[in-house]
Design a protein around this motif. Sequence first.
Motif, PDB file in Angstrom:
ATOM      1  N   VAL A  81     -22.000 -25.944 -47.533  1.00  0.00           N
ATOM      2  CA  VAL A  81     -20.937 -25.421 -48.396  1.00  0.00           C
ATOM      3  C   VAL A  81     -21.022 -23.903 -48.518  1.00  0.00           C
ATOM      4  CG1 VAL A  81     -22.166 -25.500 -50.623  1.00  0.00           C
ATOM      5  CG2 VAL A  81     -19.693 -25.899 -50.561  1.00  0.00           C
ATOM      6  N   LEU A  82     -22.166 -23.339 -48.152  1.00  0.00           N
ATOM      7  CA  LEU A  82     -22.368 -21.892 -48.271  1.00  0.00           C
ATOM      8  C   LEU A  82     -21.829 -21.107 -47.080  1.00  0.00           C
ATOM      9  CD1 LEU A  82     -26.095 -22.078 -49.467  1.00  0.00           C
ATOM     10  CD2 LEU A  82     -24.092 -21.704 -50.921  1.00  0.00           C
ATOM     11  N   LEU A  83     -21.532 -21.804 -45.988  1.00  0.00           N
ATOM     12  CA  LEU A  83     -21.106 -21.123 -44.759  1.00  0.00           C
ATOM     13  C   LEU A  83     -19.681 -20.601 -44.848  1.00  0.00           C
ATOM     14  CD1 LEU A  83     -22.617 -23.500 -42.042  1.00  0.00           C
ATOM     15  CD2 LEU A  83     -23.233 -21.103 -42.427  1.00  0.00           C
ATOM     16  N   ASN A  84     -19.471 -19.411 -44.319  1.00  0.00           N
ATOM     17  CA  ASN A  84     -18.127 -18.837 -44.229  1.00  0.00           C
ATOM     18  C   ASN A  84     -17.347 -19.482 -43.095  1.00  0.00           C
ATOM     19  OD1 ASN A  84     -18.395 -17.008 -46.323  1.00  0.00           O
ATOM     20  ND2 ASN A  84     -18.970 -15.290 -44.997  1.00  0.00           N
ATOM     21  N   SER A  85     -16.026 -19.479 -43.226  1.00  0.00           N
ATOM     22  CA  SER A  85     -15.182 -19.865 -42.107  1.00  0.00           C
ATOM     23  C   SER A  85     -15.272 -18.798 -41.027  1.00  0.00           C
ATOM     24  CB  SER A  85     -13.726 -20.008 -42.564  1.00  0.00           C
ATOM     25  OG  SER A  85     -13.573 -21.116 -43.430  1.00  0.00           O
ATOM     26  N   THR A  86     -14.959 -19.181 -39.794  1.00  0.00           N
ATOM     27  CA  THR A  86     -14.943 -18.236 -38.679  1.00  0.00           C
ATOM     28  C   THR A  86     -13.552 -18.256 -38.042  1.00  0.00           C
ATOM     29  OG1 THR A  86     -15.617 -19.891 -37.034  1.00  0.00           O
ATOM     30  CG2 THR A  86     -17.369 -18.759 -38.239  1.00  0.00           C
ATOM     31  N   THR A  87     -13.374 -17.465 -37.028  1.00  0.00           N
ATOM     32  CA  THR A  87     -12.073 -17.421 -36.349  1.00  0.00           C
ATOM     33  C   THR A  87     -11.756 -18.734 -35.653  1.00  0.00           C
ATOM     34  OG1 THR A  87     -13.165 -16.427 -34.428  1.00  0.00           O
ATOM     35  CG2 THR A  87     -12.101 -14.927 -35.999  1.00  0.00           C
TER      36      THR A  87
END
Length: 328
Positions: A81-87
């Motif tokens: 849940v801590l991970l950022n979205s990426t392209t």
Amino acid sequence: MATDQKILSFLFLQLVFVLLVSNIGNAKGLRIGYYHKTCPSAESIIQKATYRVISRAPTLAAPLLRMHFHDCFVRGCDGSVLLNSTTTNLAERDAIPNLSLRGFNVIDAIKAEVEEACPGVVSCADILALAARDSVSMIHGPYWEVPLGRRDGRVSILNQVFAELPAPFANITQLKQMFAAKGLNLKDLAVLSGGHTIGTSHCLGFVNRLYNFTGRGDTDPSLDPNYIVKLRQKCKPGDTTTLVEMDPGSFKTFDEAYFTLVAKRRGLFQSDAALLDDPETKAYVILQSSTKGSTFAKDFAESMVKMGRIGVLTGNQGEIRKHCAFVN
């Protein structure tokens, strides 16, 4: 039709069994004092950092607890849940139920302190589990020993949130199935719902119960009519910004008052009211709302340890992230 339902029930039970075996197998890799040799100051650093935050902003305890819950119910307690979205990927934290999560900066700051002391040793998943425990303890809630050794996941998928995370609109059947799929029983369901004793919610989470419950401009019959009047004074139709205390009067203090509210049909969410729709969860609500010697603190500590073991990655699985918002 009956045959189809039997097949679906059988498949669901098989899925629950597989998840239980997986959870139990991996959870054996967790232990108290896991970092005793590799990073002896880890738990102390995390506790002191959490104390600095909660002493200044006690209302952050609820978001940190909630974040741990949201993490564990989707892909297990792996810090996903801590991970950022990426392209190329939309992550869990950008799913609608997680847009109101707060405290990411707190976990990132604690991680930076731990990394300075012991680079590449302590996982973000363990930091989140400890920060949730410490923040609850600091607002007069229970303290529990947290078995450690979780590894960080490298995958975070937005759409999985809707399938795995219990919603505030969930009924008792949905709640029972979702908790069972994670190896948690009916008592755990009632106990962990008690986490709503702290924190606030946007009107959006329950406003349908006040104005348009079935699409006919009606109210939710399971919600106390007098409480509806009070909530309508705070939340107007379409209000997406106003915050309402989930446990009015003691929303900053961890106590059993939540169960008194639910027993009086004043739980804020449909998922709170749903606890009265099953004999076992209802019995727990009534017990905690009427007993002076409440067992809620002890029960909560036990259920949190169980929740913290859901689908963990251990050993060589996953990784130890350098930054909680990014995979290495």
